[in-house]
Design an enzyme around this catalytic site. Structure first.
Site, PDB file in Angstrom:
ATOM      1  N   VAL A   1      15.002  -2.652 -43.863  1.00 59.49           N
ATOM      2  CA  VAL A   1      16.062  -2.754 -44.828  1.00 59.49           C
ATOM      3  C   VAL A   1      15.379  -2.706 -46.297  1.00 59.49           C
ATOM      4  O   VAL A   1      15.780  -2.386 -47.227  1.00 59.49           O
ATOM      5  CB  VAL A   1      16.847  -3.996 -44.832  1.00 59.49           C
ATOM      6  CG1 VAL A   1      17.201  -3.994 -43.586  1.00 59.49           C
ATOM      7  CG2 VAL A   1      15.723  -5.757 -44.491  1.00 59.49           C
TER       8      VAL A   1
ATOM      9  N   LYS B   1       8.098  -5.396 -37.035  1.00 56.39           N
ATOM     10  CA  LYS B   1       8.205  -5.817 -35.629  1.00 56.39           C
ATOM     11  C   LYS B   1       7.581  -4.854 -34.159  1.00 56.39           C
ATOM     12  O   LYS B   1       7.044  -5.399 -33.348  1.00 56.39           O
ATOM     13  CB  LYS B   1       9.984  -4.993 -35.067  1.00 56.39           C
ATOM     14  CG  LYS B   1      10.979  -6.279 -35.816  1.00 56.39           C
ATOM     15  CD  LYS B   1      12.687  -6.019 -36.230  1.00 56.39           C
ATOM     16  CE  LYS B   1      12.953  -7.217 -36.508  1.00 56.39           C
ATOM     17  NZ  LYS B   1      14.508  -6.799 -36.867  1.00 56.39           N
TER      18      LYS B   1
ATOM     19  N   SER C   1      11.466  -4.478 -40.766  1.00 61.48           N
ATOM     20  CA  SER C   1      12.004  -4.862 -39.768  1.00 61.48           C
ATOM     21  C   SER C   1      10.411  -3.962 -38.912  1.00 61.48           C
ATOM     22  O   SER C   1      10.945  -3.911 -37.970  1.00 61.48           O
ATOM     23  CB  SER C   1      12.732  -4.248 -39.231  1.00 61.48           C
ATOM     24  OG  SER C   1      13.572  -5.316 -39.356  1.00 61.48           O
TER      25      SER C   1
ATOM     26  N   TYR D   1       7.588 -15.579 -39.697  1.00 60.96           N
ATOM     27  CA  TYR D   1       8.591 -14.616 -39.163  1.00 60.96           C
ATOM     28  C   TYR D   1       8.868 -14.026 -40.706  1.00 60.96           C
ATOM     29  O   TYR D   1       8.492 -12.602 -40.869  1.00 60.96           O
ATOM     30  CB  TYR D   1      10.193 -14.547 -38.211  1.00 60.96           C
ATOM     31  CG  TYR D   1      10.866 -13.160 -38.542  1.00 60.96           C
ATOM     32  CD1 TYR D   1      10.281 -12.101 -37.518  1.00 60.96           C
ATOM     33  CD2 TYR D   1      12.242 -13.925 -39.533  1.00 60.96           C
ATOM     34  CE1 TYR D   1      11.586 -11.129 -37.936  1.00 60.96           C
ATOM     35  CE2 TYR D   1      13.086 -12.235 -39.591  1.00 60.96           C
ATOM     36  CZ  TYR D   1      12.861 -11.493 -38.918  1.00 60.96           C
ATOM     37  OH  TYR D   1      13.651 -10.138 -38.662  1.00 60.96           O
TER      38      TYR D   1
ATOM     39  N   TYR E   1      18.057   0.423 -33.575  1.00 65.01           N
ATOM     40  CA  TYR E   1      19.137  -1.056 -32.768  1.00 65.01           C
ATOM     41  C   TYR E   1      20.337  -0.126 -32.218  1.00 65.01           C
ATOM     42  O   TYR E   1      20.281   1.175 -31.922  1.00 65.01           O
ATOM     43  CB  TYR E   1      19.489  -0.954 -34.708  1.00 65.01           C
ATOM     44  CG  TYR E   1      18.534  -2.152 -35.242  1.00 65.01           C
ATOM     45  CD1 TYR E   1      17.610  -2.891 -34.762  1.00 65.01           C
ATOM     46  CD2 TYR E   1      18.286  -1.942 -36.831  1.00 65.01           C
ATOM     47  CE1 TYR E   1      16.990  -3.430 -35.600  1.00 65.01           C
ATOM     48  CE2 TYR E   1      17.118  -2.012 -37.249  1.00 65.01           C
ATOM     49  CZ  TYR E   1      16.768  -3.220 -36.327  1.00 65.01           C
ATOM     50  OH  TYR E   1      15.634  -3.748 -37.571  1.00 65.01           O
TER      51      TYR E   1
HETATM   52  O1  DON Z   1      15.389 -10.346 -40.983  1.00 67.12           O
HETATM   53  C1  DON Z   1      15.712  -9.387 -41.782  1.00 67.12           C
HETATM   54  O2  DON Z   1      16.848 -10.266 -42.416  1.00 67.12           O
HETATM   55  C2  DON Z   1      15.265  -8.941 -42.387  1.00 67.12           C
HETATM   56  N1  DON Z   1      13.179  -9.684 -42.836  1.00 67.12           N
HETATM   57  C3  DON Z   1      14.535  -7.264 -41.767  1.00 67.12           C
HETATM   58  C4  DON Z   1      15.317  -6.975 -40.810  1.00 67.12           C
HETATM   59  C5  DON Z   1      15.436  -5.304 -41.067  1.00 67.12           C
HETATM   60  O3  DON Z   1      14.358  -5.035 -42.015  1.00 67.12           O
HETATM   61  C6  DON Z   1      16.063  -4.233 -40.433  1.00 67.12           C
HETATM   62  N2  DON Z   1      15.783  -3.328 -40.205  1.00 67.12           N
HETATM   63  N3  DON Z   1      16.228  -2.035 -40.697  1.00 67.12           N
END
Ligand code: DON
Length: 615
Positions: free
Chosen positions: A271, A80, A77, A201, A253
């Site tokens: 993540v 983003k 993320s 994405y 978030y």
């Molecule tokens: O959208 C997803 O599930 C991941 N590829 C990215 C999510 C993410 O990193 C959330 N952040 N903490």
């Protein structure tokens, strides 16, 4: 070669305190073992929970690194904010802002919920990020991922690659994101094929970075889009400031409010275990530690950010700026004239009108508040005819500062005050920025050297008060301050010993280092006395003497060059000795006059030192 002494070895081993602080964070927070490695994407579950790296990049391009700062992990993320900035710059703010909101959602990152207009709440949650990837796909089609990869690479200052295994794993397990994609498509936020957009994405989330990369990418955000290591302007300042805005309100978030309250640094987590924090105008931080808390934020990374913010009091809303230190010297030309040696009638005019020229020497970064303070200080004393702003100690200017300065020039024009800038080059970025707002104004001049600026202003004052400076005028020896008080016979005797010489413009009359064999009395034109490194010590016009110091010592350290065609009476020192023997009283008067001239110069020099050292 001599082996280094133990003392110098110790010095080489010295560490900047910031590096020691990061070392301590690494040691202290390694003990923190809470949280879980993300495994909803199976491949992410393979990360080593012991890995821990912290990197901090400064805006002058230095990168501190402690621990595992070169271990690659997926950006997730943290992509983003960069893709949002890229969308703003690629499709234009109108298109992007019309599709994606900027309100915090208060929801977890993967919430399947849109706002009241059926648009994503903001670009930091998955719905908004997928919409951004969709916008890039609209603009670039099949080249969308490569376009994003290249942009991320410019932020990092090196070519970034994808982790194909994580991409494949995320694609297999990404149904929740597909659900968000279809929701966006049915609401016309996504215009392209959902599978193609999701591929972009998933790929952008699977780009490999290190803590070091993240620190540099964050520092680029903190530096108005200029990568401090490569110097490249990666995105526009507009896109960067809006990106930092949504990071501030939504980067963490459903922990975002608490985060900005406690830490006060715009941030984004991933993540994969990364945290990116960008403190505008200060630094970029990247940390890597894979264990996450219930919000999906790295447990140790959060601790590092909290410690950095509280230890150095870096909360971005806890700032102040004292504008009163922006003026290092503020004077008129009464006690601080130019180095031009003036004739008595010019001196009289300048003495009567010394308040007409005000000099303000500015220092540091010219910000909005500093320029405002300068304009009020200027207005607090009687209106001058000329104001010189010396900017040679101005390290930088903010846009707000430059704009306010340009507005001040306009205000001064209204009051018929001529503005002279010194210490700034026309080729500089600051000059270009000021010029954005000075179109059509006629009261602005610039001289790189402060002394040249003061000299020009003095000339204007002399002209305005009827003391035309006639460079073609031919003066008599009797007008020479060095020869004041000599009788006509003594002057005639001296004249007979010399030879009248003519010099072309730019000609070197005497060179630094030559033995001083003659005295010169300038009869017409102008010359300047310059040190070999180009510093102009004095400008002399008809009626002044040069190489007069030859009366005291034989070697001189300055060149004398003509500014324009000049004539001078050259009196060889050997002849002068005969003159002194024949006219001892005249010799004594000349030495007294020389002492007086030196005393006057010393007063001017001391005043300059006083002005610059006064607190
Ligand atoms: O959208 C997803 O599930 C991941 N590829 C990215 C999510 C993410 O990193 C959330 N952040 N903490």
């Amino acid at each position: 070669m001599k082996p280094p002494s133990s003392e110098s070895t110790a010095w080489i081993a010295s560490k900047p305190p910031l590096l020691r602080f990061l070392d301590r964070c690494l040691a202290d927070f390694s003990a923190e073992t809470g949280g879980n490695v993300a495994d909803y994407i199976p491949e992410l579950g393979k990360a080593d929970p012991a890995h821990f790296g912290i990197s901090l990049a400064t805006l002058d391009g230095h990168v501190y690194e402690v621990g595992d700062t070169r271990i690659p992990f997926t950006i997730q993320s943290m992509s983003k904010p960069f893709v949002f900035a890229l969308a703003l710059d690629t499709l234009g703010a109108g298109r992007v802002e019309g599709a994606i909101g900027v309100e915090p959602s208060g929801d977890p990152f993967n919430s399947i919920r849109l706002n009241a207009d059926n648009h994503p709440f903001n670009p930091m949650v998955n719905a908004g990020a997928i919409a951004c990837s969709g916008l890039i796909h609209e603009a670039k089609g099949d080249g969308a991922y490569e376009y994003i990869r290249q942009a991320l690479s410019r932020f990092a200052g090196r070519e970034l690659e994808i982790d194909e295994a994580v991409y494949a794993s995320e694609s297999v397990s990404g149904d929740r994101n597909r659900a968000i994609g279809y929701l966006l498509r049915t609401n016309a936020v996504l215009k392209d094929n959902v599978a193609s957009v999701l591929e972009v994405y998933f790929r952008q989330c699977s780009v490999l970075v290190t803590a070091r990369d993240i620190a540099i990418m964050a520092a680029t955000l903190a530096n108005r889009g200029v990568n401090p290591v490569t110097g490249e302007q990666v995105m526009t300042p507009y896109a960067i400031s809006r990106t930092l805005s949504v990071m501030t309100s939504s980067g963490m978030y459903d922990y975002a409010g608490e985060w900005i309250y406690r830490v006060g640094i715009p941030a984004k987590s991933g993540v994969g275990g990364g945290i990116l924090a960008a403190l505008p105008a200060r630094l970029g931080l990247g940390s890597y530690s894979p264990k996450l808390d219930k919000h999906g934020n790295s447990v140790r990374g959060i601790k590092v950010c909290e410690a950095l913010s509280s230890h150095y009091d870096l909360h971005m809303l806890n700032r102040s700026d004292d504008a009163r230190h922006s003026i290092i010297a503020d004077y008129n030309i009464g006690k601080n004239p130019s180095r031009r040696v003036r004739r008595p009638h010019e001196q009289n005019i300048l003495a009567a009108h010394h308040r007409d020229v005000r000099v303000m020497e500015l220092v540091g970064t010219l910000t909005f508040s500093k320029v405002d303070y300068v304009s009020r200080e200027l207005a607090a004393k009687p209106r001058p005819q000329f104001v010189i702003f010396d900017l040679r100690r101005v390290a930088a200017m903010t846009r707000a500062g430059a704009r306010l300065l340009a507005e001040e020039f306009r205000e001064l024009e209204l009051h018929r005050v001529t503005v002279i800038l010194s210490g700034i080059r026309r080729s500089s970025a600051d000059w270009k920025m000021i010029r954005e707002w000075t179109g059509g104004i006629s009261n602005l001049r610039d001289f790189y050297l402060l002394d040249a600026a003061i000299e020009w202003a003095e000339d204007q004052v002399v002209y305005r008060h009827g003391g035309a400076i006639d460079f073609h005028e031919v003066t008599e020896l009797s007008e020479q301050p060095l020869l004041a008080g000599l009788t006509p016979e003594e002057l005639a005797g001296l004249n007979a010993l010399g030879t009248l010489r003519s010099y072309r413009p730019g000609e070197k009359i005497v060179a630094a280092g030559e033995p001083a064999a003659s005295l010169f009395f300038l009869m017409s034109g102008a010359v300047h006395v310059t040190l070999p490194d180009g510093i102009r010590l004095a400008t002399l016009t008809a009626g002044m003497a040069f190489r007069e110091m030859a009366l005291l010592e034989s070697h001189r350290s300055a060149d004398v060059l003509t500014d324009r065609a000049a004539t001078a009476l050259e009196v060889p020192l050997s002849e002068y000795q005969h003159f002194r023997e024949a006219h001892p009283r005249a010799g004594e008067k000349i030495m007294r006059n020389l002492a007086q001239l030196l005393a006057d110069r010393l007063i001017v020099a001391n005043t300059k030192v006083d002005v610059l050292t006064a607190s």
